[in-house]
Design an enzyme around this catalytic site. Structure first.
Site, PDB file in Angstrom:
ATOM      1  N   GLN A 145     -57.387   2.838 -35.624  1.00 63.44           N
ATOM      2  CA  GLN A 145     -57.483   4.027 -34.779  1.00 63.44           C
ATOM      3  C   GLN A 145     -58.944   4.464 -34.754  1.00 63.44           C
ATOM      4  O   GLN A 145     -59.449   5.029 -35.729  1.00 63.44           O
ATOM      5  CB  GLN A 145     -56.596   5.137 -35.332  1.00 63.44           C
ATOM      6  CG  GLN A 145     -55.142   4.706 -35.566  1.00 63.44           C
ATOM      7  CD  GLN A 145     -54.389   4.473 -34.280  1.00 63.44           C
ATOM      8  OE1 GLN A 145     -54.135   5.391 -33.498  1.00 63.44           O
ATOM      9  NE2 GLN A 145     -54.014   3.214 -34.039  1.00 63.44           N
TER      10      GLN A 145
ATOM     11  N   ALA B  51     -49.600  13.411 -31.601  1.00 62.25           N
ATOM     12  CA  ALA B  51     -49.912  12.010 -31.887  1.00 62.25           C
ATOM     13  C   ALA B  51     -51.206  11.566 -31.204  1.00 62.25           C
ATOM     14  O   ALA B  51     -51.828  12.311 -30.441  1.00 62.25           O
ATOM     15  CB  ALA B  51     -48.746  11.130 -31.449  1.00 62.25           C
ATOM     16  N   HIS B  52     -51.583  10.317 -31.468  1.00 60.75           N
ATOM     17  CA  HIS B  52     -52.851   9.791 -30.957  1.00 60.75           C
ATOM     18  C   HIS B  52     -52.856   9.722 -29.430  1.00 60.75           C
ATOM     19  O   HIS B  52     -51.838   9.502 -28.789  1.00 60.75           O
ATOM     20  CB  HIS B  52     -53.170   8.422 -31.567  1.00 60.75           C
ATOM     21  CG  HIS B  52     -52.142   7.367 -31.332  1.00 60.75           C
ATOM     22  ND1 HIS B  52     -52.134   6.179 -32.005  1.00 60.75           N
ATOM     23  CD2 HIS B  52     -51.077   7.283 -30.488  1.00 60.75           C
ATOM     24  CE1 HIS B  52     -51.141   5.425 -31.591  1.00 60.75           C
ATOM     25  NE2 HIS B  52     -50.485   6.078 -30.668  1.00 60.75           N
ATOM     26  N   ASN B  53     -54.041   9.981 -28.890  1.00 62.31           N
ATOM     27  CA  ASN B  53     -54.319   9.885 -27.444  1.00 62.31           C
ATOM     28  C   ASN B  53     -53.675  10.995 -26.618  1.00 62.31           C
ATOM     29  O   ASN B  53     -53.742  10.965 -25.385  1.00 62.31           O
ATOM     30  CB  ASN B  53     -53.864   8.538 -26.858  1.00 62.31           C
ATOM     31  CG  ASN B  53     -54.472   7.347 -27.556  1.00 62.31           C
ATOM     32  OD1 ASN B  53     -55.538   7.461 -28.159  1.00 62.31           O
ATOM     33  ND2 ASN B  53     -53.800   6.211 -27.493  1.00 62.31           N
TER      34      ASN B  53
END
EC number: 2.3.1.191
Length: 351
Positions: A215, A256-258
């Site tokens: 990540q 969460a990511h993004n």
């Protein structure tokens, strides 16, 4: 009730200054020089305190209040008792919020637990960190190499600021919070225990095992954002996770990511937003809403609490249910199910 041991009201306020700050005209005969010592609920407000009322459920409390003055909408103004001054406004709660901000300035932003300015001897600040003047770092806080922290910012006890993190001016980072791989704007509040910038949950899954996906993105937090206690915001996988200007996030939220969150959104406790989803500006997510990944929730949309969103939501929509759908459709389905269940119960009883 407010307790001056913890948060003391600001002195020197008068009825006139408070009314002016709230944008509310004083009625004829009201003395603008009357001192205002605090704000309290209708039931407990005393003769030098202000209250507000914007819900018919509290009509009885309004009738018996001893408050000096009460912020009310035009609808309820005739019901204010003779001993209380009616301060009439179309949005009593917003005006009351402005009043509280004037009375309890120190409650607007968590401050240092210690009176001394500067860096506590018990903090650990890397020599390559860059700190502006006028900030406070409490004991046990850790600031990594290359980190930049602006003036007026407070780091609570045991807060951890990772390498090269940038935090703007007049921010508050609560006790035990951690920030890594993050760029933070001005006037941001991060409450205790929040986790910002850790790995997103990314794995290439397969029968032979799950391969961790690095990540390598960041978390971007714009100005005037507030992030609740124990909320977690993962850094992006290859792009950034973004929280837009003025957005307010409650406790115990997972982002969460993004994920990209627009400006002035409201996200209530228990929400989970899966990766690569976008919330446009002014979106409201009720408590315990779940949003699956790679969706877009349109500007100004509102999602009812405990709903599960599994498809894009058009701008300006009000959705609810599992799976989420337009509120009118959801209500109609719930009503139909209730009628069918009631009819089925009668059939069983008759059979």
């Amino acid at each position: 009730m407010s307790d001056p041991v913890f948060i003391a009201p600001k002195g020197g306020l008068t009825l006139g200054s408070v009314a002016e700050a709230c944008g509310v005209p004083l009625p004829d005969g009201a003395d603008p020089a009357q001192p205002v010592t605090g704000a309290a609920p209708l039931e407990t407000a005393g003769p030098s305190e202000l209250a507000y009322m914007d819900n018919a459920r509290y009509g009885d409390a309004l009738a018996t209040t001893r408050a000096l003055a009460c912020l009310v909408s035009p609808r309820f103004a005739p019901r204010v008792p003779a001993g209380t001054i009616a301060l009439v406004t179309r949005d009593p709660y917003r005006a009351y919020a402005g009043l509280l901000a004037r009375l309890y300035e120190e409650a607007m932003r968590p401050g240092s637990l210690f009176a001394a300015a500067g860096v506590s001897p018990g903090a650990h600040v890397h020599p390559q960190a860059r700190l502006e003047d006028g900030m406070r770092i409490d004991p046990g806080a850790v600031v990594g190499p290359g980190a930049e922290i602006g003036s007026g910012t407070v780091l609570g006890p045991n807060a951890v600021i990772g390498p090269n993190v940038r935090i703007g001016r007049d921010c508050s980072i609560g006790a035990g919070a951690t920030l890594t791989h993050a760029l933070v704007g001005n006037r941001v509040i991060v409450h205790p225990g929040a986790r910002i910038g850790q790995d997103g949950f990314g794995f290439a899954m397969g029968a032979g095992g799950h391969i961790k996906v690095p990540q390598v993105g960041r978390v971007i937090i714009q100005d005037d954002v507030e992030i609740g206690a124990n909320t977690t915001i993962d850094r992006g996988a290859s792009r950034d996770t973004v929280v837009g200007e003025g957005t307010k996030i409650d406790n115990l939220v997972q982002i969460a990511h993004n994920v990209v969150i627009g400006r002035h959104c409201v996200i209530v406790s228990g929400v989970g937003i899966s990766g690569s989803t976008t919330l446009e500006d002014y979106v409201v997510l009720g408590g315990q809403v779940g949003v699956v990944g790679h969706l877009r929730i349109g500007m100004g949309s509102q999602i009812a609490g405990s709903s599960n969103v599994n498809r894009d939501v058009p701008p300006g929509s009000r959705w609810g249910g599992t799976p989420a759908k337009p509120v009118r459709t959801w209500f109609r389905e719930m009503t139909t199910l209730a009628r069918l269940a009631e009819r089925g119960g009668k059939d069983e009883a008759e059979g």
